[in-house]
Design a protein around this motif. Sequence first.
Motif, PDB file in Angstrom:
ATOM      1  N   ALA A 114       1.084  -1.268   0.136  1.00 12.09           N
ATOM      2  CA  ALA A 114       0.067  -0.117  -0.104  1.00 12.09           C
ATOM      3  C   ALA A 114       0.851   1.306   0.070  1.00 12.09           C
ATOM      4  CB  ALA A 114      -0.834   0.046   1.245  1.00 12.09           C
ATOM      5  N   GLY A 153       0.513   5.846  -0.211  1.00 12.00           N
ATOM      6  CA  GLY A 153      -0.403   6.913  -0.100  1.00 12.00           C
ATOM      7  C   GLY A 153       0.080   8.214  -0.002  1.00 12.00           C
ATOM      8  N   THR A 191      -5.221   6.777   0.172  1.00 13.69           N
ATOM      9  CA  THR A 191      -4.314   5.544   0.129  1.00 13.69           C
ATOM     10  C   THR A 191      -4.856   4.708  -0.885  1.00 13.69           C
ATOM     11  OG1 THR A 191      -5.977   4.192   1.848  1.00 13.69           O
ATOM     12  CG2 THR A 191      -4.105   5.506   2.669  1.00 13.69           C
TER      13      THR A 191
END
Length: 427
Positions: A313, A315, A335
């Motif tokens: 992930a 962001g 995100t």
Amino acid sequence: MPESAIARPRHAPLALLALTLGLAPPIVTAAPADDVKALFERGESRQAFELGRKTPEALGQPLFDYYYGMAAIDAGRVGDGVLALERYLLNNPGSVSARLELGRGYFLMGDHPRAREMFEEVRKLSPPPEAERRIEGFLAAIREKESGYKVRASGFVELGAGHDSNVNGGISQESIDIPLFGPVLVDASGRETADRFWSIAAGGQLNVPVAPGVAVFGGIGLEHRAHREAEFFDQRSVGGAAGVAVKRGENQFRTSVSANALDVDGERYRSVKAGTIEWSRNLGARTGFGLFAQAADVAYKGDNRVRDARLYAGGALWRHSIDGPGQPFISAVLTAGHERNDQDRDDLARNLVGVRLGAGFTMSSKWNAALAAGWQESRYQDTDVFFGTRRKDRSLSFEASLGYLLTPSLGMRLELAYADNSSNIEL
């Protein structure tokens, strides 16, 4: 008539003029203190300071020292301003505004111990809310600067109690329709359950500078939540993190590793190990921006092992504070990520995207409030065997909190949280 008698009237006006010039005070339009004050109150601090420099004979007059001192600090001549305010306080030791400005002067000079002492003295005088907010801002800045060369440790303990309308995150209906099997009754443990709860959380952090602008840090936290009746949903979470932070000018870099274990009803449910890289930068005095990336290993226990996955992930985050009453701020976090299933179950692998918005403000030196809203959507990569469709989830959340500071280290907080989770697959 004697010559002397004739001459006397001719010289008398000159003698009178000389007497006047020698004994009468000079005629001025306004006192220097009044002029400096007028310029300062119009926001012309540089001009007020320059005017004050031209009238050194006024130094020592309380009104002049007060406004000249503040103008000098604003104009960047902090040393001159500090001396003037120190003189003023000798005659007016109870002046809250002068002590606050003197503390600001010490802070700008880098004399943090004296600045902290001055701000703490002002706090004892019960200053107005706006002054209290300024003091807290300076003290926070001092703590941040000192963390660059002093070992800093902190900790917290939090107790809570409340009511949860859906302890287990269950569904509202008693049965669902599965295409392969028809209507299926859902066990009570999978249906929405309401209960009261109490919770306790504690943790600590340590920050150790190792070089100019470089520090290592670590922390650990524990949280336990127990329910009055639904004891089989009691949860305990233990986690820790450690890493390195590097500050270069307006840029800050952090890299860390972390681990977390979640137990449900006394048995291990899930473990997470992660590595994170962060970059942040100040875009001015009131705005900050940052980017982050994370990779995590998610491992389940028992029958849930089929859900083991790797999560990737990243962001961006943005925060802006607004100059005004209450020092309000707004923030946003975006995100996006991919969760890859370790068992090659693409029906359990997903792509996700989300956004979280926040806002808050300080109502007084004691009261503060915050609001937050979040949205997240997950799209799974393959068709679910039982339901014959690709799963798609959506989550909406809203939070509101109201805090009250009993002492600088003890506070109370009232929270309200609402979550709406939906999916195209009922279960």
